[in-house]
Design an enzyme around this catalytic site. Structure first.
Site, PDB file in Angstrom:
ATOM      1  N   LEU A 142       1.070  -1.277  -0.005  1.00 51.64           N
ATOM      2  CA  LEU A 142       0.114   0.007   0.078  1.00 51.64           C
ATOM      3  C   LEU A 142       0.893   1.093  -0.036  1.00 51.64           C
ATOM      4  CD1 LEU A 142      -1.529  -2.164   1.240  1.00 51.64           C
ATOM      5  CD2 LEU A 142      -2.797  -0.777   2.890  1.00 51.64           C
ATOM      6  N   CYS A 143       0.513   2.142  -0.857  1.00 53.86           N
ATOM      7  CA  CYS A 143       0.853   3.504  -0.259  1.00 53.86           C
ATOM      8  C   CYS A 143       2.486   3.586  -1.188  1.00 53.86           C
ATOM      9  CB  CYS A 143       0.816   3.959   0.925  1.00 53.86           C
ATOM     10  SG  CYS A 143       1.318   5.664   1.390  1.00 53.86           S
ATOM     11  N   ILE A 144       3.384   3.825  -0.166  1.00 53.34           N
ATOM     12  CA  ILE A 144       4.910   3.892  -0.612  1.00 53.34           C
ATOM     13  C   ILE A 144       5.487   2.569  -0.627  1.00 53.34           C
ATOM     14  CG2 ILE A 144       5.751   4.589   1.755  1.00 53.34           C
ATOM     15  CD1 ILE A 144       7.227   5.850  -1.489  1.00 53.34           C
TER      16      ILE A 144
END
Lengths: 223, 223
Positions: A142-144
């Site tokens: 997720l995300c970075i």
């Protein structure tokens, strides 16, 4: 349609990186990962590396605080105490691995936030990704966090949303960036990698929940 | 059927009590409160008292750690930095007030966890409940948090699930306990109090989400 009955023996490992998006795991992403796993009828076990946080930031001012915290101990706040050191992770005991974002993923699980594209990955994290991938089980990021499997595996179709610099970093590691918007997931069927941008995009909390629910759904399908 | 369009100008204040269920706000309950508010199309502003935590507990061992943390600064981890001191809360600017649980609610917002039924309530918390109630706006309380409006108002139908000792404490304050199970809410239409048991019962994370979604739905109806 969710088949909760079919998923009741599925268990995902979740790697947390602290507690708080500036120096640890992003709390909404981590919580909604646990929520989505339960919502789909499956179960989870949280893990975190037993290491010192890179630093401790005041989440109001963004300034460094003169103290030290341990990633495993802080991550236990999100896991309600039910957490194990990542060194104890065994791929054969789980149906897949999920890594929520937050800057902790780029500071405590690897050094991307400090070193940029030439970063190193925590040995336990690297080992967990390698063994899960070799076992043919899905990895969600997720995300970075997609920068981590990209670095460890040197391939894969992954998303970090729309950020050009991070997308270029992914490409430099041998991965292919798939641009996505809120709630969407990138699914690499061949490498069994699933990713969703979460707070790499300006998002409402329910959009975070929707993207993670889609990610867990895709992981269950691939597991 | 949620009317997100109708709710888009509604804004709830959320009072956090730190970050972690043993010494602060319960993270799943707090996050799923923000998620449920957004899911229903409304918005939120987080608040916390600017006070020292009663103590800091290691969430793996339950043991006290030799350090001090500030409730507002730690709560900012859940609020992603967008948080205000509770002294700045004005009931007229919001459509209702929500208090997630976790032992922080009973340690940092009031002294129930230490003093039992003869506890005191933080002055800013007491003021926030009084002014919101007088303005005819709904108050939502999760998990152990219903003891706070019960104490401040000295009345109301509230739930803390099934725990007999806490139910007796509520009765001693002049409130009436409504027994509930996972995902259920107690709604006091007259006093505009809504409560749900969350982790006062052994619960899966999606049950926490369901109960809070029902609570926010009832609060929107009462606001």
């Amino acid at each position: 349609m969710i088949n909760r009955e079919e998923n009741k023996n599925r268990k995902f490992a979740v790697i947390l990186s602290g507690c708080g998006h500036q120096d640890g795991a992003e709390i909404h992403e981590a919580t909604l990962t646990l929520w989505a796993i339960h919502k789909n009828g499956a179960d989870y076990q949280c893990f975190a590396p037993d290491v010192k946080q890179q630093h401790v930031l005041n989440h109001i001012t963004g300034e460094e605080m003169p103290e030290e915290r341990n990633v495993l101990i802080e991550a236990a706040r999100i896991a309600r105490g039910n957490i194990r050191p990542l060194s104890a992770y065994r791929a054969e005991a789980f149906d897949g691995l999920v890594i929520p974002g937050g800057l902790g993923a780029a500071k405590n699980l690897c050094s991307f936030a400090v070193d940029g594209p030439d970063f190193t990955v925590n040995e336990d994290v690297s080992q967990a990704i390698h063994t899960t991938h070799r076992a043919g089980k899905p990895i969600g990021a997720l995300c970075i966090a997609p920068v981590i499997p990209a670095k460890v595996l040197g391939r894969g179709k992954l998303t970090i949303g729309q950020d050009q610099a991070t997308a270029a970093a992914l490409a430099a590691m041998g991965a292919e960036h798939i641009a996505t918007w809120q709630g969407e997931v990138a699914v690499d069927e061949k490498n069994k990698l699933v990713s969703t941008p979460c707070y790499m995009l300006d998002s409402r909390v329910d959009q975070i929940g929707k993207g993670i629910d889609n990610l867990i759904g895709a992981m269950l399908r691939l597991s």
